[in-house]
Scaffold this motif. Structure first.
Motif, PDB file in Angstrom:
ATOM      1  N   LYS A 129       0.841  -1.196   0.000  1.00 23.19           N
ATOM      2  CA  LYS A 129       0.000   0.000   0.000  1.00 23.19           C
ATOM      3  C   LYS A 129       0.884   1.257   0.000  1.00 23.19           C
ATOM      4  O   LYS A 129       2.096   1.188   0.126  1.00 23.19           O
ATOM      5  N   ASP A 130       0.242   2.414  -0.128  1.00 21.81           N
ATOM      6  CA  ASP A 130       0.990   3.663  -0.077  1.00 21.81           C
ATOM      7  C   ASP A 130       0.806   4.333   1.286  1.00 21.81           C
ATOM      8  O   ASP A 130      -0.266   4.262   1.884  1.00 21.81           O
ATOM      9  N   GLY A 158       4.933   1.671  -0.247  1.00 23.68           N
ATOM     10  CA  GLY A 158       5.196   2.794  -1.136  1.00 23.68           C
ATOM     11  C   GLY A 158       5.043   4.101  -0.382  1.00 23.68           C
ATOM     12  O   GLY A 158       3.942   4.434   0.072  1.00 23.68           O
ATOM     13  N   VAL A 160       4.812   8.023   0.031  1.00 24.51           N
ATOM     14  CA  VAL A 160       4.517   9.300  -0.612  1.00 24.51           C
ATOM     15  C   VAL A 160       5.145  10.367   0.268  1.00 24.51           C
ATOM     16  O   VAL A 160       4.624  10.706   1.327  1.00 24.51           O
ATOM     17  N   ALA A 176      -4.001   8.873   0.762  1.00 19.82           N
ATOM     18  CA  ALA A 176      -3.100   7.717   0.825  1.00 19.82           C
ATOM     19  C   ALA A 176      -3.736   6.670   1.724  1.00 19.82           C
ATOM     20  O   ALA A 176      -4.632   6.974   2.520  1.00 19.82           O
TER      21      ALA A 176
END
Length: 324
Positions: A129-130, A158, A160, A176
């Motif tokens: 996931k982000d 991931g 951000v 997110a």
């Protein structure tokens, strides 16, 4: 005309004699800090509003920067003193050849991961996931360490990357899968979105198991060692200004909240006041670095264990000059 000049001279002399002694001959000092909301920006407005710098013989200018700009400008020596000095960042600078020392601690570590996504129930669910985070901060590094203690492969998350002021916005907009943040942004977020869920980082459990201690020195004031050698008389004054600010904040949480979050709503300011009163997540703990030497070394060990620190920081990164 002569009478007017005489009265003017007398008025000037009277004003000079009645002025506080600390307002004369102040030592000027520039300190770089993170912009709000951040712990580094927590005490400066109180220090200036209450004139605690002047009381201790200083005239401090606080320059706010993003985390990445802060690191670049402090490590380069553009600013010789940093008031958002995350401990692992100080250690990393030293290993890379930048001679700096952690003067004193301001806050102990606390961090959080929040989410509005129902499928994310544990840190392990973040894999694939982000996650929005300020990756240039020590708070992120400590999260990385804590997540690994729970068996999370953080390389599968991931990230951000955003500056600290953007973290609350990411969480509010659900931009997110989750957001990693800390105080005072966390409290501000909860006041605006109380339904958001907080994942369990198991901070105390993991830290006690790893180190045998509970305290986690995290963020304080650091300086280049060359500056320290030239300005030793200023360091106790600087410590006193911050120590008195912490005491004033604890004694006047409602008034402090208005200084810390001047543009916040009444609800925002109440949330900050409640945060100060509890102090469990805030972790305000002003102490000389030399008084928490063992705990600082434990933080360095955590950084080494996840390869954030490529080597052992030198003993000189822990300032012993103010030890009680």
């Amino acid at each position: 005309m002569k009478t007017i000049r005489t009265f003017a001279l007398a008025a000037t002399l009277a004003a000079t004699l009645s002025a506080p002694a600390y307002a004369q001959g102040l030592d000027k000092l520039s300190i770089v800090v993170f912009g709000a909301p951040s712990l580094g920006a927590f005490m400066p407005p109180v220090i200036k509003a209450q004139k605690l710098d002047e009381k201790n013989g200083l005239d401090i200018t606080f320059a706010e920067r993003t985390p990445d700009a802060y690191t670049a400008q402090f490590n380069s020596g553009e600013y010789q003193v940093g008031g958002s000095a995350a401990l692992l960042t100080v250690g990393l600078a030293d290993v890379r050849g930048v001679k700096v020392t952690y003067l004193f601690n301001l806050f102990d570590y606390w961090g959080a991961v929040v989410t509005s996504r129902p499928e994310i129930k544990t840190l392990k669910d973040l894999e694939g996931k982000d996650l929005a985070a300020a990756k240039g901060t020590t708070n992120w590094v400590m999260f990385d360490w804590l997540a690994r203690q729970q068996g999370v492969d953080t390389s599968k998350i991931g990230v951000v990357n955003t500056a600290t002021p953007g973290l609350v916005g990411y969480a509010l907009a659900d931009r997110a899968s989750a957001v990693q943040l800390w105080e005072p942004a966390y409290t501000t977020l909860l006041s605006k979105k109380p339904t958001i869920r907080t994942l369990d980082l198991k901070i105390q459990e993991s830290w006690t198991k790893f180190t045998g201690t509970k305290d986690i020195p995290y963020l304080g004031v650091a300086a280049h060692t060359a500056w320290v050698e030239k300005n030793k008389p200023l360091i106790p004054k600087l410590f006193a200004a911050y120590k008195e600010a912490a005491a004033w904040i604890a004694a006047h949480p409602d008034d402090a909240a208005k200084l810390i979050a001047p543009k916040g709503t009444p609800d925002d300011q109440k949330a900050i006041s409640d945060l100060i009163k509890a102090n469990d997540r805030l972790g305000m703990n002003v102490r000389w670095a030399g008084d928490v030497k063992k705990e600082i070394q434990a933080v360095y060990s955590a950084g080494r264990s996840i390869d954030f620190l490529p080597g052992d920081p030198s003993a000189a990164t822990i300032y012993e000059g103010g030890r009680q």
